[in-house]
Design an enzyme around this catalytic site. Structure first.
Site, mmCIF file in Angstrom:
data_model
loop_
_atom_site.group_PDB
_atom_site.id
_atom_site.type_symbol
_atom_site.label_atom_id
_atom_site.label_comp_id
_atom_site.label_asym_id
_atom_site.label_seq_id
_atom_site.Cartn_x
_atom_site.Cartn_y
_atom_site.Cartn_z
ATOM 1 N N GLU A 171 0.798 -1.227 0.000
ATOM 2 C CA GLU A 171 0.000 0.000 0.000
ATOM 3 C C GLU A 171 0.837 1.287 0.000
ATOM 4 O O GLU A 171 0.843 2.042 0.982
ATOM 5 C CB GLU A 171 -0.950 0.008 1.199
ATOM 6 C CG GLU A 171 -1.936 -1.136 1.178
ATOM 7 C CD GLU A 171 -3.094 -0.944 2.155
ATOM 8 O OE1 GLU A 171 -3.053 0.000 2.965
ATOM 9 O OE2 GLU A 171 -4.049 -1.734 2.085
ATOM 10 N N GLU A 361 -5.440 -8.484 0.440
ATOM 11 C CA GLU A 361 -5.971 -8.174 1.778
ATOM 12 C C GLU A 361 -7.447 -7.852 1.669
ATOM 13 O O GLU A 361 -7.873 -7.134 0.754
ATOM 14 C CB GLU A 361 -5.304 -6.925 2.372
ATOM 15 C CG GLU A 361 -4.071 -7.164 3.159
ATOM 16 C CD GLU A 361 -3.590 -5.901 3.881
ATOM 17 O OE1 GLU A 361 -4.433 -5.090 4.314
ATOM 18 O OE2 GLU A 361 -2.362 -5.743 3.980
#
Ligand code: NOJ
Length: 467
Positions: A171, A361
């Protein structure tokens, strides 16, 4: 489709199922084994940075309990174990001398995965920069590209013969935005003068790191992960549509498009022109691209935006779920939006450059109660079921989706929010480190092993028939 009908085999035999976790959130042992301080150690040891005033010095003690957690992952029926390397454990000085205790630890983690028949899928960087590198400017210092390449060389040379699936970054929009723009996360720096160089250097590392893996690891399957959310305008007003477009560019496209060879989304984010002028050197734009084998989608919620001329740079403000009469949210106030998962998969799949998508995720924080030694968490189970239905729908429409990794195995340290939000399929008593599988974990086990059980039952039946 109702929840009962969700079947593992509908996702296909080559669809992989796993668990995702990260070094800082799980390992603890912050100053053991010659590990140096990371930016998150420093940040969480400061007053008032972590909302519940905790830190991750011990957290779930994965450093000592990795075997138990890996075994548990296997028992729940998963086949992939995603974890991250702590840079400060591998190279305590950021560069230079390799710490053999750190190397040994990850060999043990990888070997244990292999012993239990789990595929180890490491992430190279999940937010915990060595503090010593931050002291030299961290992600704002262009030298980080060399530091990161050196770190990747060490990892791939050391583990490349055992590990085939690699993720470069976790991320990037998250750690640059929160760490260098708003200051909510480590290292707690703020403003465009920090954010812009951090963005460009991170994007360079994303591709350069991947090139190191390609060079050093034969048959590597290389990915990198992105936080992403479906963004909707609040109304059809021009200002709202514009706001949604800008936020989409910032949260979803900023790091993805350069990796795909499309450059930065400058048209929607004009402030990037300053970055282009000050930090992007000749030849850099070509260096940003890499032919990734897969792109990791990390999705939790959707966002609704409205125009806000007074907000600097993005002229946008979120319209929170409760303001829209939406009350189905998680403990972090995130809207439960399985449709948003479907929409974001479709959006990513619309880039022809992407070969394969993997959900690296997805999960939810809800309040849990331990009663008579059990945790019953139907909300979390329902969350997983509805999101998985959206993923299945996208897959059945022909999108190349290769797998799903749940966030996360055990309750752990949720960054700035500390231990308050509980994301685990497994409850942790942080006093005793006892693990208790929640009913959501049991649901996963049932879901992931049902087919196997049926097959075994069939064999038994046919054996009886033969007898
Ligand atoms: C994003 C991050 O990768 C992970 O570290 C975090 O705990 C989860 N999503 C949940 O917020």
């Amino acid at each position: 489709m109702n929840h009962q009908q969700l079947r593992k085999e509908d996702f296909g035999n080559d669809f992989v199922w796993g668990i995702a976790m990260s070094a800082f959130q799980n390992e603890g042992a912050w100053n053991e084994g010659n590990k140096s301080e990371s930016i998150w150690d420093r940040f969480s040891h400061k007053k008032n940075r972590i909302l519940d005033k905790t830190n991750a010095d011990v957290t779930t003690d994965f450093y000592h309990r990795y075997r138990e957690d890996i075994r548990l992952t296997k028992e729940l029926g998963f086949e992939v174990f995603r974890f991250s390397f702590a840079w400060s454990r591998i190279l305590p000085n950021g560069i230079g001398t390799v710490n053999h205790e750190g190397i040994d630890f990850y060999h043990k983690v990888i070997d244990t995965c292999l012993e239990f028949g789990l595929e180890p899928w490491p992430t190279i960087y999940h937010w915990d920069l060595p503090q010593i590198l931050e002291d030299m400017g961290g992600w704002t210092n262009r030298h980080i590209v060399d530091w990161f390449v050196e770190y990747c060389e060490v990892l791939t040379e050391e583990f490349g013969s055992k590990v085939k699936h690699w993720m470069v970054l976790n991320e990037p929009a998250g750690f640059t935005g929160l760490g260098y723009m708003t200051g909510y996360h480590a290292p707690g720096r703020m403003g465009m003068s920090n954010f812009l160089p951090a963005v460009h250097h991170t994007a360079l590392c994303q591709a350069e790191g991947a090139r190191v893996i390609r060079r050093n690891v034969s048959d590597a399957v290389i990915g990198t992960t992105f936080s992403c959310s479906h963004i909707e305008p609040h109304t059809h007003r021009f200002a709202d549509i514009k706001a949604a477009q800008k936020v989409d560019a910032l949260l979803n496209r900023l790091f993805l498009e350069p990796a795909l060879g499309l450059g930065y989304p400058i048209e929607d984010l004009p402030f990037l022109k300053t970055m282009m002028k000050k930090h992007v050197f000749e030849g850099d734009m070509e260096r940003l691209a890499f032919d990734f084998d897969f792109i990791g989608i990390q999705n939790y919620f959707k966002l609704v935006m409205k125009g806000a001329w007074w907000m600097p740079y993005i002229n946008a403000m979120e319209v929170k779920p409760h303001k829209r009469g939406v009350h189905h949210t998680t403990d972090l106030g995130w809207e439960v939006s399985p449709d948003g998962m479907y929409e974001i998969i479709k959006k990513f799949a619309s880039y022809p450059q992407i070969k394969q998508l993997i959900i690296t995720e997805n999960g939810a924080a809800f309040k849990d109660t331990l009663r008579h030694g059990e945790v019953h968490d139907p909300e979390r189970t329902a969350f997983y079921q509805t999101y998985l239905q959206s993923i299945l729908k996208a897959k059945q429409e022909g999108i190349n989706l290769g797998g799903y990794l749940a966030w996360t195995l055990t309750d752990n340290f949720e960054w700035r929010e500390g231990y308050q939000p509980k994301f685990g399929l497994v409850y942790v008593d942080f006093e005793t480190q006892e693990r208790i599988v929640k009913s959501s974990g049991k649901w996963f086990k049932e879901f992931l092993t049902a087919e196997k059980k049926h097959k075994q039952a069939d064999i038994l039946v046919s054996e009886k028939v033969i007898c």
